[in-house]
Design an enzyme around this catalytic site. Sequence first.
Site, PDB file in Angstrom:
ATOM      1  N   ASP A  66       0.844  -1.192   0.000  1.00 56.11           N
ATOM      2  CA  ASP A  66       0.000   0.000   0.000  1.00 56.11           C
ATOM      3  C   ASP A  66       0.890   1.257   0.000  1.00 56.11           C
ATOM      4  OD1 ASP A  66      -2.243   1.680   0.350  1.00 56.11           O
ATOM      5  OD2 ASP A  66      -3.287   0.120   1.476  1.00 56.11           O
TER       6      ASP A  66
ATOM      7  N   ASP B 158      -5.843   3.205  -6.504  1.00 53.87           N
ATOM      8  CA  ASP B 158      -6.814   3.535  -5.461  1.00 53.87           C
ATOM      9  C   ASP B 158      -7.127   5.029  -5.601  1.00 53.87           C
ATOM     10  OD1 ASP B 158      -8.370   3.355  -3.223  1.00 53.87           O
ATOM     11  OD2 ASP B 158      -6.739   2.912  -1.827  1.00 53.87           O
TER      12      ASP B 158
ATOM     13  N   ARG C 156     -10.450   1.126  -7.696  1.00 57.61           N
ATOM     14  CA  ARG C 156     -11.575   1.313  -6.784  1.00 57.61           C
ATOM     15  C   ARG C 156     -12.715   2.050  -7.488  1.00 57.61           C
ATOM     16  NH1 ARG C 156     -10.744   4.191  -1.072  1.00 57.61           N
ATOM     17  NH2 ARG C 156     -10.832   6.040  -2.374  1.00 57.61           N
TER      18      ARG C 156
ATOM     19  N   ASP D  94     -13.580   0.360   0.979  1.00 56.50           N
ATOM     20  CA  ASP D  94     -13.206   0.268   2.384  1.00 56.50           C
ATOM     21  C   ASP D  94     -14.354  -0.225   3.248  1.00 56.50           C
ATOM     22  OD1 ASP D  94     -10.903   1.205   1.401  1.00 56.50           O
ATOM     23  OD2 ASP D  94     -11.159   3.260   2.101  1.00 56.50           O
TER      24      ASP D  94
ATOM     25  N   HIS E  84      -7.338  -7.890   3.065  1.00 57.12           N
ATOM     26  CA  HIS E  84      -6.775  -6.556   3.223  1.00 57.12           C
ATOM     27  C   HIS E  84      -7.146  -6.029   4.605  1.00 57.12           C
ATOM     28  CE1 HIS E  84      -5.117  -2.768   2.266  1.00 57.12           C
ATOM     29  NE2 HIS E  84      -6.194  -2.158   1.815  1.00 57.12           N
TER      30      HIS E  84
END
Lengths: 453, 924
Positions: free
Chosen positions: B413, B526, B585, B601, B659
């Site tokens: 990340d 992302d 995303r 998320d 994740h």
Amino acid sequence: ILLIFLGTPVEIQRPRGVPLTKKQFYVENKPFTCLDGSRTISFDRVNDDYCDCKDGSDEPGTAACPNGSFHCTNAGYRPMFIPSSRINDGICDCCDTTDEYNSGAKCENTCKELGRKEREVLQKMAEITKEGFLLKQHLIEEAKKGQQEKQSKVTDMQGNKKQLDEKVEVLRTVKETAEQPEKEAKERHLKAWEAIRLEKDKAKMAEAFLELDDNADGFVSVSELQSHAELDADADGTLTETEAQGLMGGAEQVDTSTFESVWPNIKDKYHSEVSREEADMSCLVSSEVPFGQKVFFLEKTVVKLCVLLIFFKAININIEKELSFDFGPDAEFTYLYSQCYELTTGEYIYRLCPFNRVSQKPKYGGSETNLGTWGSWSGPENNKYLLMKYDHGTGCWQGPNRSTTVKLTCGKETVVTSTSEPSRCEYLIEFTTPAVCQEPANTDLSPHDHEEL
Amino acid sequence: MVSLREVCGIIIFRWVPLIVLLCVSARAVDRSNFKTCEQSAFCKRQRELKPGRSPYRALLDTLELSDSRITLQLINDNNKVRLLLELYRLQGNMTRVKINELKPLKPRYEVPDVLISDPITETLSVVSQDENSLVLSLGGKDQRLIVSAQPFRLDIVEGPQVLVSLNSRGLLAFEHLRARKDTSISHKISSTVGSMWDSLKKEEDKPGMWEETFKSHTDSKPNGPSSISLDFSLPGVEHVYGIPEHADTLKLKNTDGSDPYRLYNLDVFQYELHNPMALYGAVPVLISHSTDRTMGIFWLNAAETWVDISSNTAGKMMFGKILDFVQVSSEAPQTDVRWISESGIIDVFIMLGPKPADVFTQYASLTGTQSFPPLTALAYHQCRWNYNDQEDVKSVDQGFDEHDIPYDFIWLDIEHADGKRYFTWDPSKFPQPKEMLQGLMDKRRKLVAIVDPHIRVDNGYKIHNEILSKNFYVKNKDGGDYEGWCWPGNSGYPDFTNPEMRAWWASKFAYEQYEGSMENQYVWNDMNEPSVFNGPEVTMHKDALHGGWEHRDVHNLYGLYVQKATADGLVERSGGVERPFVLTRAFFAGSQRYGAVWTGDNAAEWGHLKISIPMCLSLGLAGISFCGADVGGFFKHPSAELLVRWYQAGAYQPFFRAHAHIDTPRREPWLFGPENTALIREAIRQRYALLPYWYQLFYNAHRTGYPVVRPLWVEYPNDVATFSIEDEYLIGKDLLVHPVTDEGATAVTAYLPGKGEVWYDVHTFQKHDGEQSLYIPVTMSSIPVFQRGGSIICRKDRVRRSSSCMENDPYTLYAALNSQGSAEGELYIDDFHTFNFEKAKQFVHRHLSFSANTLSSRNLAPDSQFSTASWIEKIVIIGGSQPSSATLKNAESALEFEFDSTLAVLTLRKPGVNAAADWTVILR
């Protein structure tokens, strides 16, 4: 084991992947019975790349069985078992390359090299262990001596204290009998009484100082003060560095004399551990203002004796506290008490004070963060002295309180070797000390070649 | 992997209190950060318009007919503004309806790059015409498109059935572009030219037309009002699906009395379940389904869009010409759908089905199919925000081997980059990225490193400097470079709508450009909604400029472009050889062509585990098959039970990645005790064994556009009982999965569809009849999965530590017989990672069939060529009878077999034939 060495290792005839210990079950051209006894198959179905036995025992040398295992001899190094799924998967697992016989993977036999390296490491380790273990013996001796001294000190003091206690009692009785209610005398002596109160306060202050000065260096520091969360001004549960510094009038640390100016800031909130634990400030407590010369004099004497008593108690408590720690089966960790060890990394200075606390301070200025205070030994059941746990550190933003695990390994020196934060707010410190060195076993460090072929 | 909360953390620690007020919100979504319809001026204006007689009239005398389309003008009788209507009949049973202003003040945005090509048109012929209507033939089974002139409406009918009506509720509303009126002038006009006032009155400015403020943000709206709306009525329809992304039920809900479903790509912190709020991606595709017909509506518009759904009764809105054609029962149910967008034009594709598969084909012919991922991308992915450093990556990699758990990908990340400067590595944590990548390559494993589209404004950063010098940044309304806050602090946003910028971006993935990268490194995009921490609704200002267009026009398309440019880069760096893998995303219609998406998320809660199923099913219906949710939940700390259940569910979803948020305790699969480690290992192993089936389904999705995971109704369109099911689904058409998603569950009830069909428990081979609700007791190790009788599924039962290690392994065939004693299936094999399957026809595609006691493998692609080392190691025939012999015909050799008579399972030992060969096995 008696084996004849013919210079180069010779493959003893047995199906691929079978360890020597199981060779007897695999007899060429005789029907093979699965090792779990579940069925018998013809020998040509052993290692024919089809799984017939539920326990995987018919395919020790292929990847056909999901639960099989493959044995590599690894001559020159250590023999090992690998899951059958690693046979011919294109990755070299056995240093003797035997697991990749049909995958096209280019494996080199690295057993000799690995064996050599391992022996070197073992040798080094053995040396360290040996020296470390010697050092440990010294540590144990010193700890024993120290412990005896302290124990006798405690006994002495307990004797002294007892005498004092008795004196105070006697005096108190005398005083009490002398006490007659004389109203006018009361007024007169109020002022003098104030002086006694001051003295009482000083006694408390002295006690507080001793208690706060955790490392007994004669100074109370900001971080030492921070351990008393009850002093927190804004009641958010933590006494920040800034808040602590504020209480200390901006100073980083104070000695006994400068502490006098700090005391008024904290005395109302300060919880003495002594009073909390023992609730025995009784000799200082008298509800009535005394009056009459004699009584007044007696009261003064009592208070003075009381002050003495408290000092004794404070010292005693420190020693008793020290004696109460679990310093290992032979007290070999005693020497770490009231010491601190630091490691500077890219960003931070980490500080480990065993049996006390762990902290982290940015290298280039900024406030110190408490990564945990001494909790307990937390190693595995067979040796809990391999790990130390420090917890209840500064709270993480929207997370748990910081905590630290200290992993102890045998070394000649006592030193923090690495720090990391494997999970958010959970720190790991690696720490070497002779105190965990085990008695060197009489290991034979010669090559493994002869163990098995 | 984001959230306002973290943002706040960073802001508090780094940039002092300036923005601190922004982020007091705690645990759940702060709804006040996001607009309701009422707070979105155009939505409010449009929604105030109630169904009624439409002011629009078709001017039939303006009709122009060409081979490919007809056009005619519409006039709004209130303001006399004319629109141009274009009608197309498209190949494959689709109708396209376009409406734009006849003479807009300036061009209105038409969405580019989403359609894969200009759709092929077919001739529209006029069947009849009178003074108030026009009847056009759509071919096929007496399908007609009826244009009614006054009030204007469109009806598509088939025989006596109305399939869909447009503007039948009179909600066509087209806010034409206009010059901003000076209030003093308009006042003058009103006093002098009184007679015009009536029509001008309709043009009266309403609040929010020329400026709109939400929280502290003002949208300057220099172009004024520009919204559009159109209603669709679907007689006979009670079930509509699609329009992802929402954390809501599979079957769309009636939105009367609540907000419409919103499509506006947003970075929503800790999203709530079961509401119509917008999330990270938007696909404006709605699918309607009834036992009679499946259809789709594709509303091609990238601006902020709201969709109202309401239930109605058919017949209420039928009048005029249409009654000549159709029979309407006033009792019949009807679903009304209304689309509202902030800008652009009306460009809508009506996909007429009639079967679910037809709709998928139709939509795929417009926007393309799912990209065919490399096999490895279908395996298990291990992610965390963050794996701290090279040492950490190495030890996690070792952990998998020590615990004998397969995995293919480890992910890095944002913390891996040097100060959140993407395309770089943190020099102290990742000093030797190639060494790390080589270590993974030695284990035949891969890595994904994140590359987000916000670029740190820092003149020491090469990427920023190049974008600056090439003038590639999005501009603010005043023409300067747009800047916003994101992970690195002050950031610029490259204009991904610019093809030159995308080409430049793609070139940055070349190995020599992206230092430290290697061929086993892939990418994750992302924050590409785009997320702007200090922007309105945590995204970009609508008046920001992408060349000549406002961000308002292109918003929902931005994320698609980011992923496209990144995927292009991965293809280019390999010289066009390797298939890319990029996770995004944010997404839009067409994003399926570029890689995988995940549901953003989520949180470690049972509700989030449950909702992952309808969320991915909805995406699949809208073309995006490669979908998954963060296993374990991103926020918060899952219990061991939740984590295990999530692995079990995730193992049977297309994109399978664990994740976790940076503030959560570590949760690698072995950290929850040996029992749970074993359960997780088993779930992951089941995934690996089934990879051949997943791969074949993705190949077919790539060819046809059929979703990989499907709601039950897709395969059982006549079984009303399946229409609302969202706690179980089909993988392809042959596996039915009902994951356990309840805490402490001791049983689940699965509906097994299909009258006369049979289903077999894949773990026990127990047989169950179709069209029943089956009560299934479960333990912690249970993952209820059933194979359809009549199917053959190929598996690789030799599970190894990564999918690459299994490439040459043999297959086991599981033939589950139907009540007629037959079964069929497919096997697809190629090199698993290049485009050679497409470019050089290098693949194996076999049809496997079992009937009349004969099992054979037939070539489905005779002109393709590929040699594989894989062979057939075992054949398991479930639900048959015991033969006296089994012969492999090719070799005329007898096969040994075992028969379990209690379960009727026949196992043929080691046929040994190559998987690419023709072969036949005969049972006697």
